[in-house]
Design a protein around this motif. Structure first.
Motif, mmCIF file in Angstrom:
data_model
loop_
_atom_site.group_PDB
_atom_site.id
_atom_site.type_symbol
_atom_site.label_atom_id
_atom_site.label_comp_id
_atom_site.label_asym_id
_atom_site.label_seq_id
_atom_site.Cartn_x
_atom_site.Cartn_y
_atom_site.Cartn_z
ATOM 1 N N LEU A 184 0.838 -1.213 0.000
ATOM 2 C CA LEU A 184 0.000 0.000 0.000
ATOM 3 C C LEU A 184 0.867 1.256 0.000
ATOM 4 O O LEU A 184 0.554 2.254 -0.655
ATOM 5 N N SER A 185 1.970 1.203 0.739
ATOM 6 C CA SER A 185 2.845 2.379 0.833
ATOM 7 C C SER A 185 3.474 2.680 -0.520
ATOM 8 O O SER A 185 3.626 3.840 -0.898
ATOM 9 N N ALA A 186 3.826 1.622 -1.257
ATOM 10 C CA ALA A 186 4.402 1.820 -2.598
ATOM 11 C C ALA A 186 3.328 2.380 -3.542
ATOM 12 O O ALA A 186 3.591 3.296 -4.321
ATOM 13 N N GLU A 187 2.098 1.847 -3.430
ATOM 14 C CA GLU A 187 1.011 2.348 -4.295
ATOM 15 C C GLU A 187 0.685 3.799 -3.979
ATOM 16 O O GLU A 187 0.401 4.594 -4.858
ATOM 17 N N ASN A 188 0.720 4.125 -2.705
ATOM 18 C CA ASN A 188 0.347 5.492 -2.318
ATOM 19 C C ASN A 188 1.370 6.515 -2.800
ATOM 20 O O ASN A 188 1.043 7.686 -2.971
ATOM 21 N N PHE A 189 2.582 6.048 -3.028
ATOM 22 C CA PHE A 189 3.602 6.926 -3.601
ATOM 23 C C PHE A 189 3.099 7.430 -4.960
ATOM 24 O O PHE A 189 3.122 8.633 -5.238
ATOM 25 N N ALA A 190 2.620 6.502 -5.778
ATOM 26 C CA ALA A 190 2.120 6.894 -7.106
ATOM 27 C C ALA A 190 0.920 7.819 -6.968
ATOM 28 O O ALA A 190 0.773 8.795 -7.721
ATOM 29 N N GLU A 191 0.051 7.532 -5.966
ATOM 30 C CA GLU A 191 -1.146 8.380 -5.820
ATOM 31 C C GLU A 191 -0.776 9.795 -5.384
ATOM 32 O O GLU A 191 -1.266 10.789 -5.908
ATOM 33 N N LEU A 192 0.144 9.868 -4.412
ATOM 34 C CA LEU A 192 0.555 11.195 -3.935
ATOM 35 C C LEU A 192 1.254 11.974 -5.041
ATOM 36 O O LEU A 192 1.109 13.180 -5.166
ATOM 37 N N SER A 223 -5.704 14.040 -9.941
ATOM 38 C CA SER A 223 -6.556 13.347 -10.891
ATOM 39 C C SER A 223 -8.033 13.501 -10.528
ATOM 40 O O SER A 223 -8.469 13.098 -9.459
ATOM 41 N N PRO A 224 -8.852 14.087 -11.441
ATOM 42 C CA PRO A 224 -10.272 14.282 -11.152
ATOM 43 C C PRO A 224 -10.989 12.956 -10.906
ATOM 44 O O PRO A 224 -11.890 12.867 -10.069
ATOM 45 N N LEU A 225 -10.536 11.909 -11.622
ATOM 46 C CA LEU A 225 -11.182 10.608 -11.461
ATOM 47 C C LEU A 225 -11.008 10.081 -10.034
ATOM 48 O O LEU A 225 -11.949 9.637 -9.392
ATOM 49 N N ARG A 226 -9.769 10.184 -9.536
ATOM 50 C CA ARG A 226 -9.503 9.711 -8.176
ATOM 51 C C ARG A 226 -10.238 10.556 -7.148
ATOM 52 O O ARG A 226 -10.726 10.056 -6.148
ATOM 53 N N LEU A 227 -10.298 11.863 -7.442
ATOM 54 C CA LEU A 227 -11.016 12.741 -6.513
ATOM 55 C C LEU A 227 -12.488 12.355 -6.456
ATOM 56 O O LEU A 227 -13.086 12.277 -5.382
ATOM 57 N N ARG A 275 -13.784 9.458 -7.117
ATOM 58 C CA ARG A 275 -13.883 8.160 -6.449
ATOM 59 C C ARG A 275 -13.808 8.343 -4.923
ATOM 60 O O ARG A 275 -14.556 7.750 -4.158
ATOM 61 N N SER A 276 -12.882 9.227 -4.532
ATOM 62 C CA SER A 276 -12.712 9.481 -3.107
ATOM 63 C C SER A 276 -13.978 10.135 -2.523
ATOM 64 O O SER A 276 -14.400 9.819 -1.408
ATOM 65 N N ARG A 277 -14.606 11.018 -3.321
ATOM 66 C CA ARG A 277 -15.840 11.665 -2.832
ATOM 67 C C ARG A 277 -16.954 10.638 -2.665
ATOM 68 O O ARG A 277 -17.706 10.679 -1.697
ATOM 69 N N ILE A 278 -17.073 9.716 -3.623
ATOM 70 C CA ILE A 278 -18.107 8.668 -3.504
ATOM 71 C C ILE A 278 -17.857 7.856 -2.235
ATOM 72 O O ILE A 278 -18.769 7.598 -1.444
ATOM 73 N N ASP A 279 -16.577 7.478 -2.035
ATOM 74 C CA ASP A 279 -16.204 6.700 -0.849
ATOM 75 C C ASP A 279 -16.618 7.424 0.430
ATOM 76 O O ASP A 279 -17.217 6.838 1.337
ATOM 77 N N HIS A 280 -16.294 8.721 0.493
ATOM 78 C CA HIS A 280 -16.608 9.479 1.708
ATOM 79 C C HIS A 280 -18.108 9.662 1.876
ATOM 80 O O HIS A 280 -18.627 9.617 2.993
ATOM 81 N N ALA A 281 -18.817 9.850 0.749
ATOM 82 C CA ALA A 281 -20.279 10.015 0.843
ATOM 83 C C ALA A 281 -20.902 8.726 1.366
ATOM 84 O O ALA A 281 -21.764 8.747 2.263
ATOM 85 N N LEU A 282 -20.449 7.583 0.855
ATOM 86 C CA LEU A 282 -21.005 6.297 1.309
ATOM 87 C C LEU A 282 -20.646 6.058 2.779
ATOM 88 O O LEU A 282 -21.441 5.513 3.545
ATOM 89 N N HIS A 283 -19.448 6.496 3.156
ATOM 90 C CA HIS A 283 -19.022 6.351 4.557
ATOM 91 C C HIS A 283 -19.935 7.181 5.474
ATOM 92 O O HIS A 283 -20.292 6.751 6.575
ATOM 93 N N ARG A 284 -20.325 8.370 4.972
ATOM 94 C CA ARG A 284 -21.235 9.220 5.768
ATOM 95 C C ARG A 284 -22.602 8.562 5.905
ATOM 96 O O ARG A 284 -23.212 8.549 6.963
ATOM 97 N N LEU A 285 -23.071 7.960 4.789
ATOM 98 C CA LEU A 285 -24.397 7.341 4.795
ATOM 99 C C LEU A 285 -24.421 6.041 5.602
ATOM 100 O O LEU A 285 -25.361 5.763 6.335
ATOM 101 N N PHE A 286 -23.361 5.240 5.433
ATOM 102 C CA PHE A 286 -23.325 3.919 6.091
ATOM 103 C C PHE A 286 -22.016 3.768 6.854
ATOM 104 O O PHE A 286 -21.153 2.955 6.472
ATOM 105 N N PRO A 287 -21.852 4.515 7.938
ATOM 106 C CA PRO A 287 -20.542 4.515 8.611
ATOM 107 C C PRO A 287 -20.091 3.137 9.088
ATOM 108 O O PRO A 287 -18.896 2.858 9.122
#
Ligand code: FAD
Length: 451
Positions: free
Chosen positions: A363-371, A377-381, A383-395
């Motif tokens: 994960l640390s190696a993958e996160n290097f590429a993400e950082l 990247s708008p796509l990753r952003l 995706r991250s927003r969907i993740d956070h929205a779902l987390h808010r709805l179904f914590p």
């Protein structure tokens, strides 16, 4: 707990390395009633700050907090820590984008200087009557079958007999090298093609922070990245990550004009907040980043590895120290589970821990590429927003991977398994939505009267 099979019960436990893991483990073992001696090659961290450009700021998260709470230290560190509520991404045009770490106020990271945390841990260890601390004492030899250490102090080498030896001596562990010498063990070491250099963003006018204070500030660029942690004095420790080679790379980037041009082009606005940027750049050392993986974390009941000595990871998930402290808790639990069989305790510790630290390394190696790329990247952003929205709805049912890694103590492998399951659900939902849309369009088309 007894001394187990090998070693004399009166012999102390010898810990090599008074870093973060070594000092925490010393305290945990002393609390079990064991006598502990800690050998550290460097000077006592309580005697002074780390050298300029060598401070390393850490983001303490849930796992580290749990471990530090276990010895009652966490709350007393509040004068050294600054909360980071999310990350602020600095765009080339000067715009700033704030990305919160989590949905509730507890989901934050805490910035602390490694040396200051280390000094507090040493202070706590020194206060325990069962712990002896030896600074300027380098481990130079080990007989793993006998638990015999050779330690050099002020030019003299002496032998130390230990009931067991803990290698808490970091990524380039001497204990690991000595215990594995001539034995059929797996070992993998990988240096990243990028290195790092620390730069200090001083406080601004009126002692105020020059960038948003309660956040991790990030300047992503093509082939480069700056990450800045806040300090309690309103300064920030910025870490510039760059390839070692290439244009530009640490090996080629030199000279005031070239350095100024580089920062102006790649990190616009950064030079304005570091007045002596070229001097700092020229005088600070370049650090290397390494991942270490090994199969044998222990030798019988005599030697065991913890922290970076067992599993150094790239720092891009901010989990190296957090996982190292977590190791100590797991080892302590395993000693509880096998009170009369230390070899079994060590084997159990490796079994429980290694699969998860292997996941963390990946994960640390993958996160290097993400950082490096993905923060923009708008796509990753999205995706991250969907993740956070779902987390808010179904914590309880849904959490982004980063949340599970940083804000829970769920084992890393389990966090990844859940995240993959969530990915599959999202893909399925996406495919279902597309299929539904296409079906609806087809039905509408079929209903249309022919022209
Ligand atoms: C740039 C950077 C940023 C990081 N950011 C984060 C972060 O945000 N969050 C996070 O969780 N982690 C982070 N880390 C990782 C973290 O610093 C390490 O994972 C952590 O320090 C490991 O602790 P340790 O006690 O295992 O090893 P260390 O802290 O390396 O301690 C090992 C000790 O052993 C001593 N030693 C070595 N050899 C000998 C010997 N032969 N004899 C005696 N003593 C010896 C050393 O002097 C040292 O004091 C970062 C690392 C870097 C490089």
């Amino acid at each position: 707990m007894t001394a187990g099979h090998g070693g004399h019960p009166q012999d102390p436990v010898a810990i090599v390395g008074a870093g973060l893991a070594g000092t925490l483990l010393a305290i945990l073992l002393a609390e079990r009633g064991l006598r502990v001696e800690v050998y550290e090659r460097r000077a006592d961290p309580r005697t002074g700050p780390a050298g300029e450009g060598r401070s390393v700021n850490l983001g303490v998260s849930a796992r580290g907090i749990r471990a530090l709470r276990r010895i009652g230290l966490w709350t007393s560190l509040s004068d050294l820590t600054v909360p980071m509520r999310g990350r602020v991404v600095h765009r080339p045009g000067g715009a700033r984008l704030f990305q919160p770490y989590g949905r509730d106020p507890q989901e934050i990271l805490h910035s602390i200087r490694r040396n200051e945390l280390n000094a507090r841990l040493v202070e706590r260890a020194a206060a325990h009557p069962g712990i002896g601390l030896f600074f300027g004492a380098r481990c130079v030899g080990l007989d793993p079958d006998q638990g015999l250490l050779s330690v050099t102090e002020a030019g003299l080498t002496r032998r130390v007999r230990a009931s067991f030896v803990v290698g808490a001596d970091g990524a380039f562990s001497t204990v690991r090298r000595l215990v594995q010498h001539g034995r059929p063990v797996d070992y993998r070491q990988e240096f990243l093609a990028w290195g790092y250099k620390e730069l200090t963003i001083p406080p601004g006018a009126g002692g105020r922070s020059r960038v948003p204070p309660q956040a991790l500030n990030l300047w992503p660029a093509r082939q480069g990245l700056i990450v800045a942690h806040p300090n309690v004095d309103a300064s920030h420790t910025a870490t510039l990550f760059l390839p070692h080679r290439g244009e530009p790379g640490f090996t080629t980037l030199a000279g005031n004009e070239t350095v100024t041009a580089f920062f102006t082009e790649r990190f616009p606005g950064f030079a304005a907040i570091v007045p002596d940027l070229t001097e700092q750049y020229a005088s600070r050392p370049v650090g290397h980043l390494v991942t270490v993986g090994t199969s044998a974390w222990h030798h019988r009941d005599r030697v065991v590895l913890v922290g970076d000595a067992a599993h150094a990871v790239y720092p891009f998930y901010g989990q190296g120290m957090n996982s190292s402290l977590e190791d100590c808790l797991v080892l302590d639990e395993c000693l509880d589970r096998h009170p009369r069989d230390r070899a079994a305790a060590f084997a159990d510790y490796q079994r429980r821990r290694k699969p998860h630290t292997d996941v963390l390394a990946a994960l640390s190696a993958e996160n290097f590429a993400e950082l490096r790329d993905g923060t923009r990247s708008p796509l990753r952003l999205a995706r991250s927003r969907i993740d956070h929205a779902l987390h808010r709805l179904f914590p309880a049912a849904w959490a982004p991977l980063h949340t599970m890694v940083s804000h829970t103590t769920l084992p890393y492998g389990e966090a990844l398994r859940r995240a993959r399951h969530q990915d599959r659900m999202l893909r399925w939902a996406g495919a279902t939505a597309v299929t539904a849309a296409l079906t609806a369009a087809a039905v509408r088309g079929a209903r249309k009267p022919p022209c």
